[in-house]
Design a protein around this motif. Structure first.
Motif, PDB file in Angstrom:
ATOM      1  N   LYS A 425       1.803 -28.506  -1.615  1.00  0.00           N
ATOM      2  CA  LYS A 425       1.102 -29.810  -1.015  1.00  0.00           C
ATOM      3  C   LYS A 425       0.023 -30.416  -1.680  1.00  0.00           C
ATOM      4  N   GLY A 426      -0.477 -29.762  -2.581  1.00  0.00           N
ATOM      5  CA  GLY A 426      -1.768 -30.459  -3.275  1.00  0.00           C
ATOM      6  C   GLY A 426      -2.918 -29.853  -2.467  1.00  0.00           C
ATOM      7  N   GLU A 427      -3.036 -29.220  -1.727  1.00  0.00           N
ATOM      8  CA  GLU A 427      -4.283 -28.772  -1.118  1.00  0.00           C
ATOM      9  C   GLU A 427      -4.895 -27.619  -1.851  1.00  0.00           C
ATOM     10  N   LEU A 428      -5.598 -27.985  -2.953  1.00  0.00           N
ATOM     11  CA  LEU A 428      -5.767 -26.706  -4.048  1.00  0.00           C
ATOM     12  C   LEU A 428      -6.969 -25.989  -3.274  1.00  0.00           C
ATOM     13  N   LYS A 429      -7.947 -26.429  -2.639  1.00  0.00           N
ATOM     14  CA  LYS A 429      -9.073 -25.711  -2.100  1.00  0.00           C
ATOM     15  C   LYS A 429      -8.454 -24.632  -1.180  1.00  0.00           C
ATOM     16  N   LYS A 430      -7.745 -25.101  -0.084  1.00  0.00           N
ATOM     17  CA  LYS A 430      -6.933 -24.136   0.689  1.00  0.00           C
ATOM     18  C   LYS A 430      -6.278 -23.149   0.024  1.00  0.00           C
ATOM     19  N   ALA A 431      -5.557 -23.604  -1.218  1.00  0.00           N
ATOM     20  CA  ALA A 431      -4.702 -22.547  -1.824  1.00  0.00           C
ATOM     21  C   ALA A 431      -5.691 -21.471  -2.525  1.00  0.00           C
ATOM     22  N   SER A 432      -6.779 -21.937  -3.053  1.00  0.00           N
ATOM     23  CA  SER A 432      -7.681 -21.261  -3.774  1.00  0.00           C
ATOM     24  C   SER A 432      -8.141 -20.029  -2.728  1.00  0.00           C
ATOM     25  N   ASP A 433      -8.661 -20.618  -1.545  1.00  0.00           N
ATOM     26  CA  ASP A 433      -9.255 -19.714  -0.591  1.00  0.00           C
ATOM     27  C   ASP A 433      -8.099 -18.756  -0.108  1.00  0.00           C
ATOM     28  N   ALA A 434      -7.042 -19.197   0.001  1.00  0.00           N
ATOM     29  CA  ALA A 434      -5.812 -18.325   0.571  1.00  0.00           C
ATOM     30  C   ALA A 434      -5.578 -17.178  -0.630  1.00  0.00           C
ATOM     31  N   PHE A 435      -5.499 -17.541  -1.796  1.00  0.00           N
ATOM     32  CA  PHE A 435      -5.233 -16.831  -3.025  1.00  0.00           C
ATOM     33  C   PHE A 435      -6.406 -15.437  -3.172  1.00  0.00           C
ATOM     34  N   GLU A 436      -7.598 -16.182  -2.701  1.00  0.00           N
ATOM     35  CA  GLU A 436      -8.785 -15.117  -2.886  1.00  0.00           C
ATOM     36  C   GLU A 436      -8.663 -14.278  -1.596  1.00  0.00           C
ATOM     37  N   GLU A 437      -8.486 -14.498  -0.497  1.00  0.00           N
ATOM     38  CA  GLU A 437      -8.041 -13.755   0.510  1.00  0.00           C
ATOM     39  C   GLU A 437      -6.882 -12.727   0.388  1.00  0.00           C
ATOM     40  N   TYR A 438      -5.931 -13.025  -0.320  1.00  0.00           N
ATOM     41  CA  TYR A 438      -4.663 -12.391  -0.849  1.00  0.00           C
ATOM     42  C   TYR A 438      -5.104 -11.293  -1.642  1.00  0.00           C
ATOM     43  N   GLY A 439      -6.111 -11.605  -2.680  1.00  0.00           N
ATOM     44  CA  GLY A 439      -6.413 -10.594  -3.614  1.00  0.00           C
ATOM     45  C   GLY A 439      -7.490  -9.437  -2.772  1.00  0.00           C
ATOM     46  N   ALA A 440      -8.045  -9.705  -1.769  1.00  0.00           N
ATOM     47  CA  ALA A 440      -8.746  -8.785  -1.005  1.00  0.00           C
ATOM     48  C   ALA A 440      -7.752  -7.946  -0.337  1.00  0.00           C
ATOM     49  N   ILE A 441      -6.933  -8.678   0.576  1.00  0.00           N
ATOM     50  CA  ILE A 441      -5.881  -7.942   1.157  1.00  0.00           C
ATOM     51  C   ILE A 441      -5.085  -6.881  -0.046  1.00  0.00           C
ATOM     52  N   VAL A 442      -4.825  -7.121  -1.096  1.00  0.00           N
ATOM     53  CA  VAL A 442      -4.146  -6.316  -1.974  1.00  0.00           C
ATOM     54  C   VAL A 442      -5.132  -5.138  -2.404  1.00  0.00           C
ATOM     55  N   ASP A 443      -6.238  -5.396  -2.638  1.00  0.00           N
ATOM     56  CA  ASP A 443      -7.040  -4.265  -2.850  1.00  0.00           C
ATOM     57  C   ASP A 443      -7.104  -3.408  -1.683  1.00  0.00           C
ATOM     58  N   LYS A 444      -7.107  -3.714  -0.290  1.00  0.00           N
ATOM     59  CA  LYS A 444      -7.161  -2.730   0.883  1.00  0.00           C
ATOM     60  C   LYS A 444      -5.977  -2.155   0.796  1.00  0.00           C
ATOM     61  N   LEU A 445      -4.662  -2.838   0.612  1.00  0.00           N
ATOM     62  CA  LEU A 445      -3.374  -2.336   0.682  1.00  0.00           C
ATOM     63  C   LEU A 445      -3.225  -1.164  -0.374  1.00  0.00           C
ATOM     64  N   HIS A 446      -3.678  -1.352  -1.525  1.00  0.00           N
ATOM     65  CA  HIS A 446      -3.583  -0.316  -2.492  1.00  0.00           C
ATOM     66  C   HIS A 446      -4.425   0.953  -2.227  1.00  0.00           C
ATOM     67  N   LEU A 447      -5.568   0.697  -1.671  1.00  0.00           N
ATOM     68  CA  LEU A 447      -6.292   1.994  -0.894  1.00  0.00           C
ATOM     69  C   LEU A 447      -5.441   2.495   0.187  1.00  0.00           C
ATOM     70  N   GLN A 448      -4.791   1.641   1.080  1.00  0.00           N
ATOM     71  CA  GLN A 448      -3.952   2.033   2.056  1.00  0.00           C
ATOM     72  C   GLN A 448      -2.930   2.907   1.630  1.00  0.00           C
ATOM     73  N   LYS A 449      -2.156   2.291   0.554  1.00  0.00           N
ATOM     74  CA  LYS A 449      -1.010   3.100   0.072  1.00  0.00           C
ATOM     75  C   LYS A 449      -1.318   4.295  -0.491  1.00  0.00           C
ATOM     76  N   ASP A 450      -2.463   4.301  -1.405  1.00  0.00           N
ATOM     77  CA  ASP A 450      -2.862   5.770  -1.913  1.00  0.00           C
ATOM     78  C   ASP A 450      -3.183   6.674  -0.825  1.00  0.00           C
ATOM     79  N   GLN A 451      -3.837   6.232   0.123  1.00  0.00           N
ATOM     80  CA  GLN A 451      -3.992   7.304   1.298  1.00  0.00           C
ATOM     81  C   GLN A 451      -2.551   7.758   1.915  1.00  0.00           C
ATOM     82  N   GLU A 452      -1.560   6.776   1.991  1.00  0.00           N
ATOM     83  CA  GLU A 452      -0.544   7.103   2.720  1.00  0.00           C
ATOM     84  C   GLU A 452       0.244   8.065   1.687  1.00  0.00           C
TER      85      GLU A 452
END
Length: 747
Positions: A425-452
């Protein structure tokens, strides 16, 4: 001696009864609910072993065809198995209690071995879906209670290994499940366990082995439910081997049987499987028909089934890029899911920890039936059509729902997709924030997967440890069995040294058997003599009936002659001679067919009506269902009751009366004979008797009572007589219940 004779008689009589008795199927309705809350229990299995089975619906109700005497088994994971013997056609309402608290198995002893086996086995079943390790331990404790001299040892081992297979199958350990189902079959063959083995092999992707397993069952005689499972399993194996043509063939066989039995849940599943295979073959139109059928049928079931099938159908249309149909189905599924989640929230259940193995197992199959997943997939469908504005609210809702239940997998995917949408949509700031949040979630998910992964590894090691304990236990048992066989061999050697003692013992046993046989023969002779005496008594009473009957009839002739009515007397004598010929023909018979007794009765009533035609009319009705040749009856059994009705009831009635004689079929072995009149009644008749008549007892009625008493002693209550007054003003009803007797004269 009496017991031995009775046993032999039962061995002869019971098969005859089983052969002649016709059992009629009836519809038995019932319900299964919790005792305290009256909450219906859906999915409880109602079985009649070796015949048929059904499951309760969403309201806890069921209907099953059965016969009186069948034993129902009511099973469900939430309560212990209940058995009930059907006694009548009344509705069966089952109220189940919660399972009792956990218990510890006491040490084994000869007195409590059966109790502890049952307790341990039930506890293993109870904990199967709650705690795998504890359930396996209870199986081990149950195995420890089995003694080598127990005749049912193999059967018990088979059901315990089957339970182990069920435990491993539920907890997604297919390799262990396959091994234990095979152990169960090694101890005792069961078609149900064989089917479970085939499905465990499918779960292990051992498709060729699964085909062999199912094909070994195919020639056997299977119930409809078993045949459906076998056909479906063969279809799954062919699908796994990429043999779509054979998969379609066997799925259709299973579907046809399931539709005949109206097993809707299985029909839904098979429709879905057929759609998948046909889609792989490229038969999209036919596949679409099957998937639509499954959705329509699921829509008539509960919300969870409906939502699950709509989600599967949406996946099908997604693969075919039919995004509009996909979106519509997912929205409908979302509505069902929201109702399910609201109901679950209102019930306020105790939540499982998100990282527990139990939560992963329980929710794995229903992971798609969540609002976060469906919102995410709706958004994906809009994105595939470049409808980014329509996708945004669904992505945001998916992220919100996933975060609330700590579903990091969906939260990660939805956040990444949100960033991609903003970027398009061309809303790059929102896209950047979303990708940053995505990276944080990925880190949490890796930790959770290791535990599982770590937790799953520990879980598997724990199961392996307990499985090894059972293996060790069985090896110890085999060693003990070898020692036991050695002890038996030693004992046999000792026994060979005492052959003479055994010969003496066997001689004494033989002598005892001969004495018992002699006693039985004496007992049988006594019974035969008693039977002969009873027949002699019946003949004596019957011989008394004939003069009594002739005397009464001649009195009637005398009356006609006294009134100078020669023509009436002549006709009466002609009819009387016919009746006497019939009576004399039957006089030497102990029993005659009911047909002959009816003919004799009709002649007699005709004569009495000829004499008292201004006093009464009569009706004789015989149920056409009665085979009058098949029922045997002592001659002249009914005539005294008819004579009483005419002479003591109807003769004194001022207006014209009515005599009715009805022969009614009650069931396959019983008829009812009803002799009723609307005469003056027994009480008034008694007051009209002369002093001389009161001093004399009715020979006919006294005679007939004695005959019935003797018959009932000989044939165990085959004739019942009930005499009642119809009204206070008058009328009498005689009811005789006549059962099919054995072939008289043969014992």
């Amino acid at each position: 001696m009496r017991t031995g004779g009775l046993i032999l008689m039962l061995c002869w009589v019971i098969p005859l009864l089983g052969y002649t008795q016709q059992k009629q199927l009836i519809n038995i309705k019932g319900s299964v609910k919790e005792e305290k809350t009256r909450k219906p229990i859906e999915g409880a299995e109602i079985k009649i072993l070796g015949k048929r089975w059904v499951t309760t619906n969403a309201f806890g109700d069921f209907t099953i065809e059965a016969v009186i005497g069948d034993e129902l088994m009511i099973t469900h994971d939430s309560f212990r198995t209940i058995t009930y013997t059907i006694k009548d056609t009344q509705k069966i309402d089952v109220l189940v209690k919660e399972n009792p608290e956990e218990f510890e198995v006491t040490p084994l002893s000869k007195k409590n071995s059966e109790i502890t086996y049952s307790q341990s086995f039930d506890a293993a079943k109870k904990n199967l879906k709650k705690d795998a390790a504890k359930s396996i331990d209870y199986v081990r404790k149950a195995l420890e209670t089995i003694r080598e001299d127990d005749r049912s040892a193999a059967k018990k081992k088979a059901e315990l290994y089957e339970t182990l297979g069920d435990i491993y199958d539920y907890w997604k350990q297919a390799d262990f499940a396959e091994e234990n189902y095979q152990n169960s079959l090694n101890n005792s063959f069961s078609k149900d366990v064989k089917i479970k083995l085939g499905y465990a092999q499918l779960a292990n992707s051992n498709y060729n082995n699964a085909l062999v397993t199912f094909n070994e069952l195919y020639p056997k005689r299977l119930s409809t439910a078993q045949r459906i499972k076998v056909d479906e399993g063969i279809g799954d194996a062919h699908k796994g081997l990429s043999d779509e043509n054979n998969a379609v063939t066997y799925y259709n066989r299973a579907l046809s049987l399931a539709q005949k039995k109206r097993l809707d849940k299985i029909v839904i599943t098979l429709n879905s499987k057929l759609a998948d295979v046909l889609q792989v073959q490229g038969n999209l139109n036919e596949a679409e028909d099957y998937i639509d059928n499954s959705v329509q049928l699921a829509g008539r079931k509960n919300k969870r089934t409906s939502a699950k099938q709509r989600a599967k159908a949406a996946d099908f249309y997604n693969t075919n890029r039919s995004f509009d149909k996909e979106i519509q189905l997912r929205k409908e599924a979302l509505e069902d899911i929201e109702i399910i989640e609201e109901t679950a929230a209102a019930a306020a259940p105790m939540p499982l920890k998100s990282d527990s193995i139990a939560s992963k197992v329980d929710s794995r199959d229903d992971r798609a039936i969540t609002s976060q997943v469906q919102n995410y997939k709706i958004a994906n469908a809009f994105v595939a059509q470049e409808a980014y504005d329509e996708a945004l609210p669904y992505l945001k809702e998916s992220i919100k729902k996933a975060a609330s239940v700590n579903d990091l997998v969906v939260q990660k995917d939805a956040t990444r997709k949100l960033g991609e949408v903003y970027r398009e949509k061309g809303e790059l700031k929102k896209a950047s924030d979303a990708f940053e949040e995505y990276g944080a979630i990925v880190d949490k998910l890796h930790l959770q997967k290791d535990q599982e992964i770590s937790q799953a590894e520990r879980f598997r090691k724990e199961l392996i440890s307990r499985a090894n304990r059972i293996t060790t236990l069985e090896k110890d048992r085999e060693l003990n069995e070898s020692r036991y066989k050695l002890a038996l061999a030693s004992q046999e050697l000792t026994n060979q040294q005492s052959v003479k003692q055994r010969i003496i013992i066997y001689s004494l046993i033989g002598l005892t058997i001969l004495l018992l046989l002699a006693g039985y023969l004496m007992y049988r002779n006594m019974r035969q003599q008693q039977y002969a005496n009873n027949l002699l008594a019946l003949k004596s009473l019957r011989s008394q009936m004939n003069p009594h009957f002739i005397f009464n009839a001649l009195n009637s002739v005398n009356t006609f002659i006294a009134t100078s009515d020669e023509r009436a007397a002549n006709k009466y004598l002609t009819d009387f001679s016919l009746l006497m010929r019939s009576v004399l023909e039957n006089s030497e018979e102990d029993f005659i067919p009911l047909e002959k007794e009816i003919e004799l009765l009709e002649l007699y009533v005709q004569l009495e009506h000829f004499r008292f035609q201004d006093k009464f009319e009569y009706v004789i009705e015989v149920d056409p269902k009665i085979d009058s040749k098949a029922y045997m009856i002592p001659p002249m059994l009914l005539q005294p009751y008819v004579e009483n009705a005419v002479w003591h009831g109807l003769r004194y009635k001022e207006d014209k009366g009515l005599l009715t004689i009805n022969f009614i079929k009650k069931d396959t072995d019983t008829i009812e004979i009803v002799i009723s009149d609307n005469g003056i009644g027994r009480d008034k008749s008694e007051t009209l008797k002369t002093l001389n008549q009161k001093k004399q007892k009715s020979q006919g009625m006294s005679n007939i009572k004695k005959r019935i008493n003797i018959l009932n002693k000989m044939y165990k209550d085959e004739v019942d007589v009930f005499i009642t007054d119809l009204t206070q003003q008058g009328g009498t009803r005689v009811q005789l219940i006549l059962k099919k007797m054995p072939k008289y004269g043969l014992k």
